[in-house]
Enzyme design. Structure first.
Site, short mmCIF file in Angstrom:
data_model
loop_
_atom_site.label_atom_id
_atom_site.label_comp_id
_atom_site.label_asym_id
_atom_site.label_seq_id
_atom_site.Cartn_x
_atom_site.Cartn_y
_atom_site.Cartn_z
N LYS A 138 0.85 -1.18 0.00
CA LYS A 138 0.00 0.00 0.00
C LYS A 138 0.88 1.23 0.00
O LYS A 138 1.99 1.13 0.53
CB LYS A 138 -0.96 0.02 1.20
CG LYS A 138 -0.38 -0.29 2.59
CD LYS A 138 0.74 0.46 3.22
CE LYS A 138 0.72 1.92 3.39
NZ LYS A 138 2.00 2.44 4.01
N TYR A 223 -4.25 4.37 6.28
CA TYR A 223 -4.78 3.44 7.30
C TYR A 223 -6.11 3.93 7.84
O TYR A 223 -7.02 3.14 8.10
CB TYR A 223 -3.77 3.26 8.45
CG TYR A 223 -2.62 2.37 8.07
CD1 TYR A 223 -2.73 0.99 8.13
CD2 TYR A 223 -1.41 2.91 7.63
CE1 TYR A 223 -1.68 0.16 7.76
CE2 TYR A 223 -0.36 2.10 7.25
CZ TYR A 223 -0.50 0.73 7.33
OH TYR A 223 0.54 -0.08 6.95
P1 NAD Z 1 12.46 1.52 2.00
O1 NAD Z 1 13.01 2.81 1.56
O2 NAD Z 1 12.96 0.94 3.28
O3 NAD Z 1 12.67 0.42 0.87
C1 NAD Z 1 12.42 0.69 -0.48
C2 NAD Z 1 13.23 -0.25 -1.34
O4 NAD Z 1 13.00 0.08 -2.71
C3 NAD Z 1 14.74 -0.10 -1.08
O5 NAD Z 1 15.33 -1.38 -1.04
C4 NAD Z 1 15.24 0.66 -2.31
O6 NAD Z 1 16.57 0.31 -2.65
C5 NAD Z 1 14.27 0.18 -3.37
N1 NAD Z 1 14.16 1.10 -4.51
C6 NAD Z 1 14.04 0.71 -5.79
N2 NAD Z 1 14.01 1.76 -6.61
C7 NAD Z 1 14.11 2.86 -5.83
C8 NAD Z 1 14.12 4.25 -6.10
N3 NAD Z 1 14.04 4.74 -7.36
N4 NAD Z 1 14.23 5.10 -5.07
C9 NAD Z 1 14.28 4.65 -3.79
N5 NAD Z 1 14.29 3.33 -3.49
C10 NAD Z 1 14.20 2.45 -4.49
O7 NAD Z 1 10.87 1.68 2.05
P2 NAD Z 1 9.84 0.73 2.80
O8 NAD Z 1 9.52 1.30 4.11
O9 NAD Z 1 10.31 -0.67 2.71
O10 NAD Z 1 8.52 0.95 1.88
C11 NAD Z 1 8.35 0.26 0.65
C12 NAD Z 1 6.84 0.10 0.37
O11 NAD Z 1 6.25 -0.65 1.41
C13 NAD Z 1 6.07 1.42 0.30
O12 NAD Z 1 5.08 1.33 -0.69
C14 NAD Z 1 5.44 1.53 1.67
O13 NAD Z 1 4.25 2.29 1.70
C15 NAD Z 1 5.17 0.08 1.98
N6 NAD Z 1 5.12 -0.21 3.44
C16 NAD Z 1 4.08 -0.91 3.93
C17 NAD Z 1 4.00 -1.19 5.28
C18 NAD Z 1 2.87 -2.01 5.83
O14 NAD Z 1 2.74 -2.10 7.05
N7 NAD Z 1 2.05 -2.60 4.99
C19 NAD Z 1 5.00 -0.74 6.13
C20 NAD Z 1 6.07 -0.03 5.60
C21 NAD Z 1 6.12 0.23 4.24
#
Ligand code: NAD
Length: 372
Positions: A138, A223
């Protein structure tokens, strides 16, 4: 039970284990009738090996019906580390340029997209074209139009599109919904959703409109958007919203810091919600009806979720949300199981239509009528 814990600790996956309390039940324990599960295993390639993917992968060690089977990342060193940790062969590893070749990989059933929001649309459509089921985090997309295109692409490719709505399987949440459906709150009149945290590093993708699609609404406010729908049990028909921005340097044009929004429901209930990147510990749901209420705080974090109703404390067990979610996704994909609250692309498009309407209401100052 200990065997699984030992297994996780042996792998060095301590982050999640440290949070485990006696009240935790394993995903498998939710399926008592399936203790000796020998059905198909959902083989998932994780795309984007960041912080949430790390949590999902650790949780999947507790899943009975899903496992990490492939990796997609733009960082070769990360692939190496994860390959060693999850015993993934080279042939199941891809980067963002070549992952379309997953089409010819019989070891992968689904790709779980856990990248910045603005990338989901293109990546999901490529995964669908490669003939693999799409699991997406999401917000599924950055607006309803892109979300609908993802739904259409998956339909055309004959693959499922599921979204990481982990709260849709959370036991205390489901108990409140059961009580509402049983009429225990009487006619539902009001929902309050508070969703927020203070965001740090100003250079992160969450504060970059192109990658995030917006600000707090896209990340945490969703949320309360989704929660308003499953707690009230109706679809909103109108939206009003007001924005507050105290730090326009950190929160640039198109990146919201704080938005208050209101929904009106056909049965006469209203929702009043707050989405913010400027306040910590804001994770609370309150539902009020003619005969009773439910209050949950925390209401959507990783847990334990806590809450009570006019009848007393909610005592349903804590689960590892992502482990349960993955087991349930396997059931949906393999056995067409119907989840208690939908987690498909259409469900996500409804949230995105509401977020589009929130932004429109902020922009115009007018009440926006919606039809979901
Ligand atoms: P994060 O920044 O920790 O991870 C993102 C990943 O994407 C990294 O490994 C990064 O290297 C990669 N990536 C690929 N292309 C990229 C670019 N152009 N720029 C930046 N990063 C790039 O983020 P996250 O917290 O893991 O969030 C990722 C997704 O998960 C989002 O859509 C977020 O909303 C979702 N999320 C959901 C929950 C949940 O509880 N359902 C919790 C946290 C995050």
């Amino acid at each position: 039970m200990n065997t699984r814990r030992d297994f996780i600790q042996k792998l060095g996956l301590t982050a999640l284990s440290l949070q485990l309390k006696p009240a935790v039940i394993w995903a498998a324990d939710l399926h008592n009738d399936e203790k000796n599960y020998d059905g198909p295993m959902l083989r998932v390639a994780l795309m984007g090996l960041g912080s949430y993917a790390t949590r999902v992968a650790e949780a999947m060690a507790y899943s009975k019906k899903a496992k990490v089977a492939g990796l997609i990342s733009g960082t070769p060193s990360k692939i190496k580390t994860w390959q060693n940790r999850y015993k993934i062969p080279d042939k199941n590893c891809y980067n963002y340029d070549n992952f379309d070749a997953i089409k010819n990989n019989p070891d992968i059933d689904a790709v779980y997209i856990i990248t910045p929001n603005g990338l989901h649309h293109n990546q999901a459509i490529r995964v669908a074209k490669a003939g693999k089921h799409v699991i997406c985090e999401k917000p599924m997309a950055v607006n309803a139009k892109e979300g609908q295109e993802m739904v259409d692409a998956c339909k055309q490719a004959g693959v499922q599109l599921l979204v990481g709505y982990r709260m849709h399987f959370e036991p205390k949440t489901l108990e409140v919904i059961r009580m509402r459906n049983a009429g225990e709150f009487g006619k539902v009149l009001f929902f309050q959703g508070l969703s927020g945290f203070e965001i740090g590093d100003p250079s992160q993708w969450r504060l970059n409109k192109k990658l995030s699609g917006g600000g707090s609404m896209m990340d945490i406010g969703i949320y309360s958007v989704n929660g308003a729908r499953y707690m009230v049990g109706e679809e909103p028909v109108w939206v009003t919203a007001q924005e507050t921005k105290n730090n326009p340097v950190k929160f640039k044009e198109g990146v919201d810091e704080t938005i208050q929004f209101q929904f009106g429901f056909p049965g006469g209930a209203v929702a009043s919600c707050l989405s913010t990147y400027a306040m910590n510990n804001l994770d609370k749901f309150f539902l009020n009806g003619e005969k009773g209420f439910a209050e949950m705080q925390p209401s959507t974090g990783y847990g334990p979720i806590m809450g009570h109703t006019h009848k007393g404390e909610l005592t349903q067990p804590h689960t590892i949300h992502q482990a349960v979610q993955m087991d349930e996704m396997a059931e949906i994909i393999f056995n067409n199981k119907k989840p208690p609250i939908p987690i498909d692309g259409n469900e996500a498009v409804k949230d995105l239509k509401l977020i589009d309407a929130v932004y429109e209401a902020v922009r115009t100052g007018k009440r926006v009528e919606v039809r979901l």
